[in-house]
Every structure is written in C-alpha cells, then in structure tokens.
Design an enzyme around this catalytic site. Structure first.
Site, PDB file in Angstrom:
ATOM      1  N   HIS A   1      27.608 -41.783 -85.793  1.00  0.00           N
ATOM      2  CA  HIS A   1      28.824 -41.095 -85.338  1.00  0.00           C
ATOM      3  C   HIS A   1      29.062 -39.830 -86.142  1.00  0.00           C
ATOM      4  O   HIS A   1      28.520 -39.650 -87.230  1.00  0.00           O
ATOM      5  CB  HIS A   1      30.058 -42.001 -85.394  1.00  0.00           C
ATOM      6  CG  HIS A   1      30.420 -42.544 -86.749  1.00  0.00           C
ATOM      7  ND1 HIS A   1      29.985 -43.754 -87.217  1.00  0.00           N
ATOM      8  CD2 HIS A   1      31.201 -42.033 -87.742  1.00  0.00           C
ATOM      9  CE1 HIS A   1      30.479 -43.979 -88.432  1.00  0.00           C
ATOM     10  NE2 HIS A   1      31.221 -42.939 -88.780  1.00  0.00           N
TER      11      HIS A   1
ATOM     12  N   HIS B   1      32.825 -36.259 -91.651  1.00  0.00           N
ATOM     13  CA  HIS B   1      31.528 -36.794 -92.088  1.00  0.00           C
ATOM     14  C   HIS B   1      30.608 -37.055 -90.912  1.00  0.00           C
ATOM     15  O   HIS B   1      31.050 -37.080 -89.762  1.00  0.00           O
ATOM     16  CB  HIS B   1      31.692 -38.060 -92.952  1.00  0.00           C
ATOM     17  CG  HIS B   1      32.284 -39.262 -92.261  1.00  0.00           C
ATOM     18  ND1 HIS B   1      33.621 -39.572 -92.306  1.00  0.00           N
ATOM     19  CD2 HIS B   1      31.717 -40.252 -91.517  1.00  0.00           C
ATOM     20  CE1 HIS B   1      33.838 -40.700 -91.641  1.00  0.00           C
ATOM     21  NE2 HIS B   1      32.701 -41.125 -91.136  1.00  0.00           N
TER      22      HIS B   1
ATOM     23  N   GLU C   1      27.804 -40.655 -94.428  1.00  0.00           N
ATOM     24  CA  GLU C   1      27.960 -42.116 -94.402  1.00  0.00           C
ATOM     25  C   GLU C   1      26.635 -42.711 -93.952  1.00  0.00           C
ATOM     26  O   GLU C   1      25.984 -42.186 -93.037  1.00  0.00           O
ATOM     27  CB  GLU C   1      29.077 -42.487 -93.403  1.00  0.00           C
ATOM     28  CG  GLU C   1      29.315 -43.991 -93.279  1.00  0.00           C
ATOM     29  CD  GLU C   1      30.444 -44.341 -92.286  1.00  0.00           C
ATOM     30  OE1 GLU C   1      31.009 -43.416 -91.660  1.00  0.00           O
ATOM     31  OE2 GLU C   1      30.734 -45.535 -92.142  1.00  0.00           O
TER      32      GLU C   1
HETATM   33  C1  LIG Z   1      35.840 -46.643 -91.112  1.00  0.00           C
HETATM   34  C2  LIG Z   1      34.594 -46.059 -91.740  1.00  0.00           C
HETATM   35  C3  LIG Z   1      33.404 -46.185 -90.796  1.00  0.00           C
HETATM   36  O1  LIG Z   1      33.009 -45.247 -90.084  1.00  0.00           O
HETATM   37  O2  LIG Z   1      32.858 -47.314 -90.753  1.00  0.00           O
HETATM   38  C4  LIG Z   1      34.849 -44.602 -92.159  1.00  0.00           C
HETATM   39  O3  LIG Z   1      34.243 -43.656 -91.742  1.00  0.00           O
HETATM   40  S1  LIG Z   1      36.063 -44.430 -93.341  1.00  0.00           S
HETATM   41  C5  LIG Z   1      36.175 -42.680 -93.672  1.00  0.00           C
HETATM   42  C6  LIG Z   1      37.015 -42.418 -94.840  1.00  0.00           C
HETATM   43  N1  LIG Z   1      36.359 -42.832 -96.075  1.00  0.00           N
HETATM   44  C7  LIG Z   1      35.753 -42.006 -96.932  1.00  0.00           C
HETATM   45  O4  LIG Z   1      35.742 -40.795 -96.722  1.00  0.00           O
HETATM   46  C8  LIG Z   1      35.169 -42.613 -98.178  1.00  0.00           C
HETATM   47  C9  LIG Z   1      34.368 -41.665 -99.022  1.00  0.00           C
HETATM   48  N2  LIG Z   1      35.132 -40.487 -99.389  1.00  0.00           N
HETATM   49  C10 LIG Z   1      35.569 -40.244-100.657  1.00  0.00           C
HETATM   50  O5  LIG Z   1      35.315 -41.050-101.568  1.00  0.00           O
HETATM   51  C11 LIG Z   1      36.379 -39.006-100.879  1.00  0.00           C
HETATM   52  O6  LIG Z   1      36.971 -38.598 -99.640  1.00  0.00           O
HETATM   53  C12 LIG Z   1      35.558 -37.823-101.458  1.00  0.00           C
HETATM   54  C13 LIG Z   1      34.432 -37.405-100.558  1.00  0.00           C
HETATM   55  C14 LIG Z   1      35.025 -38.201-102.852  1.00  0.00           C
HETATM   56  C15 LIG Z   1      36.512 -36.617-101.600  1.00  0.00           C
HETATM   57  O7  LIG Z   1      37.630 -37.038-102.274  1.00  0.00           O
HETATM   58  P1  LIG Z   1      38.835 -36.018-102.516  1.00  0.00           P
HETATM   59  O8  LIG Z   1      39.118 -35.304-101.243  1.00  0.00           O
HETATM   60  O9  LIG Z   1      39.947 -36.755-103.186  1.00  0.00           O
HETATM   61  O10 LIG Z   1      38.204 -35.108-103.584  1.00  0.00           O
HETATM   62  P2  LIG Z   1      38.362 -33.588-103.868  1.00  0.00           P
HETATM   63  O11 LIG Z   1      39.471 -32.998-103.081  1.00  0.00           O
HETATM   64  O12 LIG Z   1      38.393 -33.486-105.331  1.00  0.00           O
HETATM   65  O13 LIG Z   1      36.995 -33.031-103.307  1.00  0.00           O
HETATM   66  C16 LIG Z   1      35.909 -32.699-104.101  1.00  0.00           C
HETATM   67  C17 LIG Z   1      35.157 -31.591-103.388  1.00  0.00           C
HETATM   68  O14 LIG Z   1      34.553 -32.138-102.201  1.00  0.00           O
HETATM   69  C18 LIG Z   1      35.033 -31.451-101.058  1.00  0.00           C
HETATM   70  N3  LIG Z   1      35.190 -32.422 -99.975  1.00  0.00           N
HETATM   71  C19 LIG Z   1      36.056 -33.445 -99.930  1.00  0.00           C
HETATM   72  N4  LIG Z   1      35.930 -34.121 -98.801  1.00  0.00           N
HETATM   73  C20 LIG Z   1      34.957 -33.509 -98.096  1.00  0.00           C
HETATM   74  C21 LIG Z   1      34.372 -33.734 -96.831  1.00  0.00           C
HETATM   75  N5  LIG Z   1      34.764 -34.736 -96.070  1.00  0.00           N
HETATM   76  N6  LIG Z   1      33.393 -32.925 -96.420  1.00  0.00           N
HETATM   77  C22 LIG Z   1      32.989 -31.878 -97.202  1.00  0.00           C
HETATM   78  N7  LIG Z   1      33.505 -31.625 -98.412  1.00  0.00           N
HETATM   79  C23 LIG Z   1      34.484 -32.418 -98.855  1.00  0.00           C
HETATM   80  C24 LIG Z   1      36.348 -30.844-101.493  1.00  0.00           C
HETATM   81  O15 LIG Z   1      36.660 -29.721-100.694  1.00  0.00           O
HETATM   82  C25 LIG Z   1      36.052 -30.458-102.917  1.00  0.00           C
HETATM   83  O16 LIG Z   1      35.316 -29.276-102.955  1.00  0.00           O
HETATM   84  P3  LIG Z   1      35.753 -28.015-103.833  1.00  0.00           P
HETATM   85  O17 LIG Z   1      35.799 -28.568-105.238  1.00  0.00           O
HETATM   86  O18 LIG Z   1      34.649 -27.018-103.614  1.00  0.00           O
HETATM   87  O19 LIG Z   1      37.082 -27.611-103.293  1.00  0.00           O
HETATM   88 CO   LIG Z   2      32.669 -43.172 -90.394  1.00  0.00          CO
END
Ligand SMILES: C[C@@H](C(=O)O)C(=O)SCCNC(=O)CCNC(=O)[C@H](O)C(C)(C)COP(=O)(O)OP(=O)(O)OC[C@H]1O[C@@H](n2cnc3c(N)ncnc32)[C@H](O)[C@@H]1OP(=O)(O)O
Ligand SMILES: [Co+2]
Length: 134
Positions: free
Chosen positions: A7, A79, A130
């Site tokens: 996805h 993502h 992912e």
């Molecule tokens: C239900 C399930 C499924 O399908 O089965 C799902 O999908 S659940 C979908 C939701 N779950 C997840 O997303 C889980 C994994 N995600 C995470 O752990 C977090 O969202 C992070 C990816 C670590 C980002 O965390 P957070 O936004 O708090 O951190 P942050 O603001 O300090 O971001 C660090 C740097 O990464 C960038 N950044 C953050 N999110 C981003 C994204 N989605 N795509 C591209 N870049 C991204 C920010 O702009 C920043 O860059 P700069 O420093 O350059 O400004």
């Molecule tokens: Co997902």
C-alpha cells in the site's frame, strides 16, 4: 528482498472528506474507518485493482503521524509498504546494513493482521518504508 507494493499511505486532516474523494470523486472501493489503537491511527482502506491506498488520521494523544500532519496540514504521502517473505530475516539484513528500524525493533501486527516494521525515512531517501510479512 522486497516483493509487491502492499500500500501507499496518505496522512489526511479530514478522514471523511478524503474517503469521499476516493469513493465518490475517484470511484474507488473504500472501507469504513477502522481504528488501529496499537498504531495511533484510524485507517480507511481504498482497494485498487493492483494495490491499496491507506488514508491515515491521528488517533490518540501520541500519534506517530501528528508531527507529519503539523508540518503538512493539507496532508501528504506518509509511507510506502512493501511485502517481504520473512520479516525477521529482512530486519536483520537491513540492521546489518546500518538501516534504522523504528520502535523497539520487533514487528507489530499491522492493519492487515500481519507483522509489520517501519524503517527510518532518512535512511531511504526521505521516504518512510513499512515492511509487511507477505
Ligand atoms: C496501520 C499500519 C499498517 O499499515 O499496517 C500503519 O501504516 S501505521 C502508520 C503510522 N505509524 C508509523 O508511522 C510508525 C513509524 N513512524 C515513526 O516512528 C515516526 O513517525 C517517525 C518516522 C520516526 C517520525 O517521527 P516524528 O515525526 O516524531 O519525528 P520528526 O518530526 O523528528 O522527524 C524526523 C525527520 O523525519 C522526517 N519525517 C517524519 N515523518 C516522515 C515521513 N512520513 N516521511 C518522510 N519524512 C518524514 C521529518 O520531516 C524530519 O525531517 P527533518 O529533520 O529534515 O525535518
Ligand atoms: Co501502512
């Protein structure tokens, strides 16, 4: 290592409006909202012939997509999810190559009932990846 695109996920500020865009304007098959409390999101699934779109909206106080939506208030692609045959061996290979696995490093059960892991966007040319067990 990676197989099919499972996805593409889009973070949205208004889940009902986004679902209506896909259902009514684009004519896709669209699910009702499904809360995923373990992931801090509510998901609407859009079924396309060759893949799926996930419309994501924050759920709860500490949603992992909140900061992304704060930076992208109109929403945006959050993502991509690729299938892998063996998620634990994929994780170990990637860790061995210095890629950061998010969270505690252990797969969680994802929206499709299968184990999933996330890889840091800064390690994959700015794209949050992912992995889902096929
Ligand atoms: C239900 C399930 C499924 O399908 O089965 C799902 O999908 S659940 C979908 C939701 N779950 C997840 O997303 C889980 C994994 N995600 C995470 O752990 C977090 O969202 C992070 C990816 C670590 C980002 O965390 P957070 O936004 O708090 O951190 P942050 O603001 O300090 O971001 C660090 C740097 O990464 C960038 N950044 C953050 N999110 C981003 C994204 N989605 N795509 C591209 N870049 C991204 C920010 O702009 C920043 O860059 P700069 O420093 O350059 O400004
Ligand atoms: Co997902």
């Amino acid at each position: 290592m990676i197989g099919q695109l499972n996805h593409v996920a889009i973070a949205v500020p208004d889940l009902e409006a986004a679902a209506a865009d896909y259902r009514e304007t684009l004519g896709a098959k669209v699910s009702d909202p499904v809360p995923q409390p373990d992931h801090g999101v509510t998901v609407v699934f859009v079924e396309l012939p060759n893949t799926k779109i996930e419309l994501l909206h924050p759920l709860g106080e500490k949603s992992p997509i909140q900061a992304f939506l704060d930076k992208n208030p109109s929403g945006g692609i959050h993502h991509v999810c690729y299938e892998v045959e063996d998620i634990l061996s994929a994780r170990d290979v990637l860790k061995g190559q210095g890629k950061r696995v998010l969270g505690d490093g252990n797969p969680k059960i994802g929206a499709h009932g299968k184990p999933v892991l996330f890889l840091h966007p800064k390690d994959f040319t700015g794209t949050l990846v992912e992995l889902e067990q096929a």
